[in-house]
Design a protein around this motif. Sequence first.
Motif, PDB file in Angstrom:
ATOM      1  N   ILE A 206       1.033  -1.171  -0.005  1.00 13.77           N
ATOM      2  CA  ILE A 206       0.027   0.053   0.062  1.00 13.77           C
ATOM      3  C   ILE A 206       1.031   1.140  -0.127  1.00 13.77           C
ATOM      4  N   VAL A 207       0.722   2.069  -0.911  1.00 11.37           N
ATOM      5  CA  VAL A 207       1.386   3.228  -0.973  1.00 11.37           C
ATOM      6  C   VAL A 207       1.262   3.958   0.175  1.00 11.37           C
ATOM      7  N   PRO A 208       2.469   4.601   0.909  1.00 12.62           N
ATOM      8  CA  PRO A 208       2.199   5.473   2.025  1.00 12.62           C
ATOM      9  C   PRO A 208       1.381   6.608   1.771  1.00 12.62           C
ATOM     10  N   PRO A 209       0.422   6.879   2.558  1.00 14.22           N
ATOM     11  CA  PRO A 209      -0.472   7.881   2.343  1.00 14.22           C
ATOM     12  C   PRO A 209      -0.170   9.250   2.711  1.00 14.22           C
ATOM     13  N   THR A 210      -0.363  10.121   1.684  1.00 16.01           N
ATOM     14  CA  THR A 210      -0.058  11.621   1.695  1.00 16.01           C
ATOM     15  C   THR A 210      -1.118  12.620   2.174  1.00 16.01           C
ATOM     16  N   SER A 211      -2.228  11.811   2.387  1.00 18.26           N
ATOM     17  CA  SER A 211      -3.712  12.687   2.453  1.00 18.26           C
ATOM     18  C   SER A 211      -3.972  12.492   4.068  1.00 18.26           C
ATOM     19  N   ALA A 212      -5.321  12.819   4.186  1.00 19.87           N
ATOM     20  CA  ALA A 212      -5.801  12.356   5.733  1.00 19.87           C
ATOM     21  C   ALA A 212      -6.507  11.058   5.724  1.00 19.87           C
ATOM     22  N   SER A 213      -6.474  10.269   4.485  1.00 22.41           N
ATOM     23  CA  SER A 213      -7.093   8.648   4.699  1.00 22.41           C
ATOM     24  C   SER A 213      -6.609   8.128   3.340  1.00 22.41           C
ATOM     25  N   LEU A 214      -6.567   6.782   3.459  1.00 24.14           N
ATOM     26  CA  LEU A 214      -6.160   5.934   2.557  1.00 24.14           C
ATOM     27  C   LEU A 214      -6.801   6.062   1.264  1.00 24.14           C
ATOM     28  N   ARG A 215      -6.283   5.591   0.248  1.00 19.73           N
ATOM     29  CA  ARG A 215      -7.036   5.686  -0.959  1.00 19.73           C
ATOM     30  C   ARG A 215      -7.902   4.282  -1.201  1.00 19.73           C
TER      31      ARG A 215
END
Length: 370
Positions: A206-215
């Motif tokens: 899983i790509v490390p998240p850069t936003s407030a939630s997972l995609r």
Amino acid sequence: MNTLLPASSGVFEKAFEQALGERWEQLHEAVPLVVSAKEVPLPSFIPFLAWEFGLGMLTPYVPNLYELIYEGVRWFRLRGTYAGVEKGLSFINVTAALEPAWHGRAWWNSNQLRLSELPGSDTPALERIEGVTKLSLPFRSDFRRGVFGYDVQPVELDASPLDGAHVERESGVAYGTTTAIWSFGRTTELEHTLTEAEGTALGNWIVPPTSASLRWADMHFRWSTALLSWSANPAAQRRILMAQWFAGKDAYLRLRRGDGSVIGYRRCRIICGCSPSASGFYSHGGALYSPDESGQRVYIEARTDFGDAPREFAEMADIILSGTRAVGVPKGKLWLEAGELSGGVAIASKPIAVPLRETVRDQFKLMLRF
């Protein structure tokens, strides 16, 4: 010239003494050497002094005969006591606690040694330890076992259907010409952070998240199976999901030589998500961990058995997932030889320096992070 002859000596005695005058001078110079011969003995004298002091029985086991000569008499006075065992083992630089068997055992007059450190080698260390211990013990006592790092005690099942089962035997294996059994353990701890290449090959990345939630595109699981806390941040949710993927997976520890050739594979006995806990079952890096379905890391453990690839030297270790056993290899077989497992994805390749031995069960602990 000084003379020791009486005044009534005849001509022959006086002439004989004068003829040996120079020899008497030489012998006079040797007198101090004779007096100090046992205090500072020549190397050629050592075996004879050991025999004279009654220590010849120890010479096959003690490499430093000088120490044996100086301290052997004290050992003789302590022989037949626990202090004698301690003194005898000091000749071969071994420290151990002598533990007598429980009085209710059939072999009630036996003893075991709990060593303070793992012997550097099986040969000749174990033969020396056994030889010195047997010579130092009380006459009626037997030396049964040596232990360090791995000690499984027998389970008492008398008067039950399981009486005589394998669980009534303590851990250990005989070695060489020794009559005692030896049960040694050694632990190697490793840490690894799963790389993107490894995770992609496993299908668990899983790509490390850069936003407030997972995609949503990264949610490759049923929402009903997600064991996520509502308060967990996206980075923690990612680690939990990736750790859950390993639950129930078959994994093998692969040991390799320095040239990359495979020594063998040991099936992992534990692979589960975990979290730090003050009363945890697993230890790693001085901390305790407990199994946790919502854990953010994975604890993997494998332990070789006595006799798995003895006299080999492992210089690389990694974990194999999704491997395929060769035809005819039972699923429950714990140690696989090179060629009995193929394919799979290798992760957490780490350099090690572990000499595999017949008397040692090597425990490998890996803490996998994301």
